[in-house]
Design an enzyme around this catalytic site. Structure first.
Site, PDB file in Angstrom:
ATOM      1  CD  GLU A 137      -3.282  53.147  88.791  1.00  0.00           C
ATOM      2  OE1 GLU A 137      -4.418  53.209  89.293  1.00  0.00           O
ATOM      3  OE2 GLU A 137      -3.092  52.815  87.606  1.00  0.00           O
ATOM      4  CD  GLU A 196      -6.409  48.997  88.519  1.00  0.00           C
ATOM      5  OE1 GLU A 196      -7.596  48.988  88.138  1.00  0.00           O
ATOM      6  OE2 GLU A 196      -5.973  49.800  89.356  1.00  0.00           O
TER       7      GLU A 196
HETATM    8  C1  GCO Z   1      -7.614  52.199  87.950  1.00  0.00           C
HETATM    9  C2  GCO Z   1      -6.773  52.759  86.912  1.00  0.00           C
HETATM   10  C3  GCO Z   1      -6.693  54.250  86.913  1.00  0.00           C
HETATM   11  C4  GCO Z   1      -7.832  54.981  87.563  1.00  0.00           C
HETATM   12  C5  GCO Z   1      -7.638  55.137  89.035  1.00  0.00           C
HETATM   13  C6  GCO Z   1      -8.735  55.900  89.724  1.00  0.00           C
HETATM   14  O1  GCO Z   1      -7.129  51.801  88.986  1.00  0.00           O
HETATM   15  O2  GCO Z   1      -8.800  52.138  87.744  1.00  0.00           O
HETATM   16  O3  GCO Z   1      -5.550  52.179  86.844  1.00  0.00           O
HETATM   17  O4  GCO Z   1      -6.654  54.478  85.554  1.00  0.00           O
HETATM   18  O5  GCO Z   1      -8.006  56.226  87.012  1.00  0.00           O
HETATM   19  O6  GCO Z   1      -7.576  53.882  89.613  1.00  0.00           O
HETATM   20  O7  GCO Z   1      -9.940  55.201  89.593  1.00  0.00           O
END
Ligand code: GCO
Length: 490
Positions: free
Chosen positions: A397, A212
């Protein structure tokens, strides 16, 4: 009001900064429209289970700072998140990265847990400051050894490793020299990546370079709600370019190393729905800021021309200053061919005619997360249309927090969230999307950045007093789906 803006309020602060995902399409007359690929009206999941292709990779994900703890063990240096969490007022409940979920010490039983759930893959990240405590120079062998043991432990259990090289824990020493706002950090990242490829070159892993880059740029450098806590839009823009350059350097190092496996980058993408016809132009620009600013350089070798500027929806950074950062050859490096594109999907947003992000779907307990499973289908289909030469996709994710901070093992919301999103994923595969894997976020309740330990995203409940792990109902459901390689109807 929270002491610090959370990710949602951060987004509301910026006219259009967080909106996007429409993946603007050109019409036959060459004009651009922000109208999203609409979800076919009335699509309902079939009454039968939806099967996934043979060999589909199922897993769950974590990241180093969020689960490991032991932040000073075995020569680990400080990261920007150690510094940030130690600063009063930055983390809503005052917690730090220690002990988090104590995974640095409990890794073996955690791997048993993954095996017990029947997950064929596990995504974790390497803490750069364990490998190079100051971000450059000599290797800390104890750090490398930890990840070697972890990877060997996975392989012994027949679990595929997906290894993220950078999940936000920049060595503090590099931040002291400018962090991602300076070009040197991209070079340092390439060197660190090469160390890891060399150490694990025999392993058939899925490597992910940067997690990200958008969140680091916008939340960490524009709004200051994440480490390193900078609020400067031009530094945010610089952080985009230097992270992407670092990504490209890591891909080059991967190819040069001859390491087994494949490599990609993890991008969080956000479908944008304009709230009216008048909102279309702002939605196109916010799509540029949120999505194309990352997809285009990585997949097409160019930055979009409509992301930076002062129009509604644009990132109000100095375009000339940004261009000056982009040296000859950088975009070739950034667009090195990938083996996989990792997509992180949490939800969608609306955008109004002045470029503000507005709520068009109900949020989860994470108030920045507008839950809309069909948005995943829209996103995957738009990627298929707009980036036909993209490598295969993997969702690295997707998840939801518990409704309250107390913690529970009875989590029907998460179970239904997973079911609905997997149905949309299966639907997209049926419609031609090359989606090869899915990792739920997260394996364990953990340190949720500025929310500290107060927001629980795990499939597995963690008692932070005793560190006892208990699979939630969603974990049991997910485990059955994985074993059957299909998602059952509700
Ligand atoms: C993000 C990260 C994760 C977070 C998840 C929940 O996307 O921010 O990759 O580490 O914990 O997204 O917010």
């Amino acid at each position: 009001m929270p002491a610090q803006p959370n990710r949602r309020t951060v987004l509301q602060l910026g006219a259009g900064v967080a909106a996007a995902g429409v993946l603007a399409a050109c019409t036959s007359d060459g004009s651009v429209t922000a109208t999203p690929t609409p979800t076919a009206p009335g699509w309902l999941p079939p009454a039968e289970p939806m099967a996934f292709p043979a060999g589909f990779v199922w897993g769950a994900a974590t990241s180093a700072f969020q689960v490991e703890g032991s932040t000073t063990a075995d020569g680990r240096g400080p990261s920007i998140w150690d510094t940030f969490a130690a600063t009063p007022g930055r983390i809503s409940d005052g917690s730090t990265g220690d002990p988090a979920a104590d995974h640095y010490r409990l890794w073996e039983s955690d791997l048993d847990l993954i095996a017990d759930l029947g997950l064929p893959a596990y995504r974790f990240s390497v803490a750069w400051p364990r490998i190079q405590p100051t971000g450059s120079g000599e290797v800390n062998q104890a750090g490398v050894d930890f990840y070697r043991r972890l990877v060997d432990g996975l392989l012994t259990r027949g679990i595929h490793p997906a290894i993220t090289l950078y999940h936000w824990d920049l060595p503090q020493a590099l931040q002291d020299d400018g962090g991602w706002t300076v070009r040197d950090t991209a070079d340092r990242f390439g060197e660190y990546a090469a160390i890891m490829f060399e150490a694990l070159k025999d392993v058939d892993a899925t490597w992910l370079t940067i997690n990200e880059p958008k969140t680091t740029a916008y939340v960490g450098h524009r709004w200051g709600a994440h480490a390193p806590g900078i609020s400067d839009v031009d530094q945010a823009a610089a952080a985009i370019h230097h992270q992407l350059l670092g990504h490209g350097r890591a891909v080059q190092a991967f190819r040069a190393s001859g390491a087994a496996g494949g490599i990609g980058i993890a991008l969080n993408l956000l479908p944008v729905y304009p709230t009216s016809r008048e909102a279309d132009p702002a939605a196109v620009r916010t799509d540029a800021v949120e999505n194309r600013m990352f997809l285009d350089p990585v997949l097409l070798g160019r930055y979009p021309s409509d992301a930076l500027g002062s129009k509604p929806g644009q990132l109000p950074a100095d375009g000339e200053a940004f261009e000056a950062l982009v040296q000859d050859g950088d975009l070739e490096v950034i667009s090195e061919p990938l083996d996989v594109l990792a997509v992180q999907y949490y939800g969608v947003t609306g955008v109004d005619d002045v470029g503000n992000q507005v709520e068009v779907y109900p949020t989860s307990a994470a108030v920045w997360q507008q839950v809309h499973p069909e948005g995943l289908y829209d996103l995957l289909m738009d990627l298929l249309i707009d980036y036909p030469d993209a490598p295969p996709l993997v969702i690295t994710e997707n998840g939801i927090p518990d409704p309250t901070s107390e913690g529970t093992t009875d989590d029907p919301e998460r179970l239904e969230f997973l079911r609905a999103h997997l149905q949309q994923a299966a639907r997209a595969i049926g419609d031609g999307v090359r989606l090869v894997g899915y990792y739920a976020w997260s394996l364990l309740d953990n340190f949720e950045w500025a929310e500290g330990m107060s927001q629980r995203w795990g499939l597995v409940h963690v008692d932070f007093e005793t560190q006892e792990r208990t699979p939630k109902a969603s974990a049991e459901w997910y485990s059955s789906a994985v074993r059957a390689n299909e998602v059952a109807p509700s």
